[in-house]
Scaffold this motif. Structure first.
Motif, PDB file in Angstrom:
ATOM      1  N   ARG A  71       0.836  -1.212   0.000  1.00 58.92           N
ATOM      2  CA  ARG A  71       0.000   0.000   0.000  1.00 58.92           C
ATOM      3  C   ARG A  71       0.867   1.256   0.000  1.00 58.92           C
ATOM      4  O   ARG A  71       0.642   2.193  -0.767  1.00 58.92           O
ATOM      5  CB  ARG A  71      -0.929   0.005   1.223  1.00 58.92           C
ATOM      6  N   ILE A  72       1.898   1.275   0.840  1.00 56.01           N
ATOM      7  CA  ILE A  72       2.781   2.447   0.936  1.00 56.01           C
ATOM      8  C   ILE A  72       3.500   2.684  -0.383  1.00 56.01           C
ATOM      9  O   ILE A  72       3.510   3.801  -0.911  1.00 56.01           O
ATOM     10  CB  ILE A  72       3.791   2.270   2.095  1.00 56.01           C
ATOM     11  N   VAL A  73       4.109   1.642  -0.924  1.00 53.48           N
ATOM     12  CA  VAL A  73       4.839   1.777  -2.181  1.00 53.48           C
ATOM     13  C   VAL A  73       3.865   2.133  -3.307  1.00 53.48           C
ATOM     14  O   VAL A  73       4.174   2.958  -4.171  1.00 53.48           O
ATOM     15  CB  VAL A  73       5.637   0.495  -2.494  1.00 53.48           C
ATOM     16  N   GLY A  74       2.678   1.543  -3.278  1.00 46.04           N
ATOM     17  CA  GLY A  74       1.676   1.858  -4.298  1.00 46.04           C
ATOM     18  C   GLY A  74       1.254   3.317  -4.263  1.00 46.04           C
ATOM     19  O   GLY A  74       1.104   3.953  -5.315  1.00 46.04           O
ATOM     20  N   GLU A  75       1.072   3.866  -3.059  1.00 50.78           N
ATOM     21  CA  GLU A  75       0.701   5.284  -2.941  1.00 50.78           C
ATOM     22  C   GLU A  75       1.817   6.176  -3.482  1.00 50.78           C
ATOM     23  O   GLU A  75       1.552   7.169  -4.155  1.00 50.78           O
ATOM     24  CB  GLU A  75       0.399   5.633  -1.485  1.00 50.78           C
ATOM     25  N   LEU A  76       3.060   5.827  -3.190  1.00 50.61           N
ATOM     26  CA  LEU A  76       4.184   6.617  -3.702  1.00 50.61           C
ATOM     27  C   LEU A  76       4.288   6.510  -5.221  1.00 50.61           C
ATOM     28  O   LEU A  76       4.546   7.496  -5.907  1.00 50.61           O
ATOM     29  CB  LEU A  76       5.486   6.185  -3.029  1.00 50.61           C
ATOM     30  N   ASN A  77       4.080   5.319  -5.755  1.00 50.99           N
ATOM     31  CA  ASN A  77       4.097   5.145  -7.211  1.00 50.99           C
ATOM     32  C   ASN A  77       2.942   5.900  -7.870  1.00 50.99           C
ATOM     33  O   ASN A  77       3.082   6.425  -8.971  1.00 50.99           O
ATOM     34  CB  ASN A  77       4.044   3.669  -7.585  1.00 50.99           C
ATOM     35  N   GLU A  78       1.810   5.955  -7.183  1.00 51.26           N
ATOM     36  CA  GLU A  78       0.664   6.702  -7.708  1.00 51.26           C
ATOM     37  C   GLU A  78       1.009   8.194  -7.817  1.00 51.26           C
ATOM     38  O   GLU A  78       0.660   8.851  -8.797  1.00 51.26           O
ATOM     39  CB  GLU A  78      -0.541   6.503  -6.783  1.00 51.26           C
ATOM     40  N   LEU A  79       1.710   8.719  -6.814  1.00 46.65           N
ATOM     41  CA  LEU A  79       2.158  10.117  -6.875  1.00 46.65           C
ATOM     42  C   LEU A  79       3.053  10.339  -8.086  1.00 46.65           C
ATOM     43  O   LEU A  79       2.926  11.344  -8.786  1.00 46.65           O
ATOM     44  CB  LEU A  79       2.927  10.487  -5.604  1.00 46.65           C
ATOM     45  N   ARG A  80       3.952   9.395  -8.315  1.00 45.82           N
ATOM     46  CA  ARG A  80       4.844   9.507  -9.460  1.00 45.82           C
ATOM     47  C   ARG A  80       4.032   9.489 -10.752  1.00 45.82           C
ATOM     48  O   ARG A  80       4.341  10.221 -11.685  1.00 45.82           O
ATOM     49  CB  ARG A  80       5.848   8.358  -9.440  1.00 45.82           C
ATOM     50  N   GLY A  81       2.989   8.680 -10.795  1.00 43.43           N
ATOM     51  CA  GLY A  81       2.127   8.630 -11.972  1.00 43.43           C
ATOM     52  C   GLY A  81       1.402   9.942 -12.225  1.00 43.43           C
ATOM     53  O   GLY A  81       1.062  10.263 -13.369  1.00 43.43           O
ATOM     54  N   TRP A  82       1.161  10.708 -11.181  1.00 43.51           N
ATOM     55  CA  TRP A  82       0.504  12.017 -11.322  1.00 43.51           C
ATOM     56  C   TRP A  82       1.506  13.116 -11.651  1.00 43.51           C
ATOM     57  O   TRP A  82       1.152  14.287 -11.712  1.00 43.51           O
ATOM     58  CB  TRP A  82      -0.234  12.392 -10.063  1.00 43.51           C
ATOM     59  N   GLY A  83       2.773  12.750 -11.794  1.00 43.18           N
ATOM     60  CA  GLY A  83       3.796  13.740 -12.113  1.00 43.18           C
ATOM     61  C   GLY A  83       4.418  14.402 -10.901  1.00 43.18           C
ATOM     62  O   GLY A  83       5.182  15.357 -11.029  1.00 43.18           O
ATOM     63  N   GLU A  84       4.119  13.910  -9.704  1.00 42.75           N
ATOM     64  CA  GLU A  84       4.689  14.486  -8.489  1.00 42.75           C
ATOM     65  C   GLU A  84       5.898  13.649  -8.072  1.00 42.75           C
ATOM     66  O   GLU A  84       5.901  12.432  -8.210  1.00 42.75           O
ATOM     67  CB  GLU A  84       3.647  14.489  -7.365  1.00 42.75           C
ATOM     68  N   ASP A  85       6.919  14.320  -7.588  1.00 42.86           N
ATOM     69  CA  ASP A  85       8.127  13.633  -7.140  1.00 42.86           C
ATOM     70  C   ASP A  85       7.852  12.997  -5.774  1.00 42.86           C
ATOM     71  O   ASP A  85       7.537  13.707  -4.811  1.00 42.86           O
ATOM     72  CB  ASP A  85       9.281  14.637  -7.041  1.00 42.86           C
TER      73      ASP A  85
END
Length: 170
Positions: A71-85
């Motif tokens: 869940r944690i890694v997925g949330e961080l990857n989701e941020l990356r998918g939105w263009g956020e670092d």
């Protein structure tokens, strides 16, 4: 296996208790290979568990940790998918948590000094507990913090307002 993804590295830094999930296999379970009378125990994988038997706590806890890591890694990857670092986002979140902790400390200091009667906590005790110097405890909170404590506790400060303002100014 070493972590190669930035999102997993961030998760490992912020949640080190979960890092083994990403860096290698889980540790072996501590189970006895013999019964108390010395006879060899049956291999637990060979036996079919009773349908009403509770789940193995180790497996349940490990599965929960794997889910939490994902869940944690997925949330961080989701941020990356939105263009956020994800690293900058994690730093921003840490800064927000620090600001909240600083506010909590200011409010608790105000409570200990201004609302506890008849004798307030002394500066040295508060300084030790807060990890501050006595000087910083004296200057850590202001009238707005006292007002906030007053509003949330419905208590009245033990000092009069003019004396308080004079103390805070000097």
């Amino acid at each position: 296996m070493p972590i190669t993804d930035i999102c997993e590295a961030i998760a490992a830094v912020l949640h080190p208790q979960l890092a083994p999930i990403a860096t290698g296999p889980h540790p072996p379970r501590a189970e006895s290979t013999a019964l108390p009378d010395g006879t060899p125990a049956a291999d637990p994988d060979d036996a079919e568990p009773h349908p009403l038997a509770p789940p193995d706590p180790y497996t349940t806890i490990y599965a929960g940790q794997v889910d939490q890591w994902a869940r944690i890694v997925g949330e961080l990857n989701e941020l990356r998918g939105w263009g956020e670092d994800p690293l900058l986002h994690a730093l921003d979140e840490a800064r927000r948590r620090r600001a909240q902790l600083d506010e909590d400390i200011r409010l608790l200091l105000a409570l200990g000094r201004e609302f506890i009667s008849p004798k307030p906590y002394d500066f040295s005790s508060l300084a030790r507990a807060a990890g501050l110097t006595q000087y910083l405890v004296r200057k850590a909170y202001g009238p707005e913090d006292i007002d906030c404590v007053r509003q949330v506790t419905q208590l009245e400060p033990r000092t009069a307002a003019p004396v308080l303002e004079e103390r805070l100014a000097g």
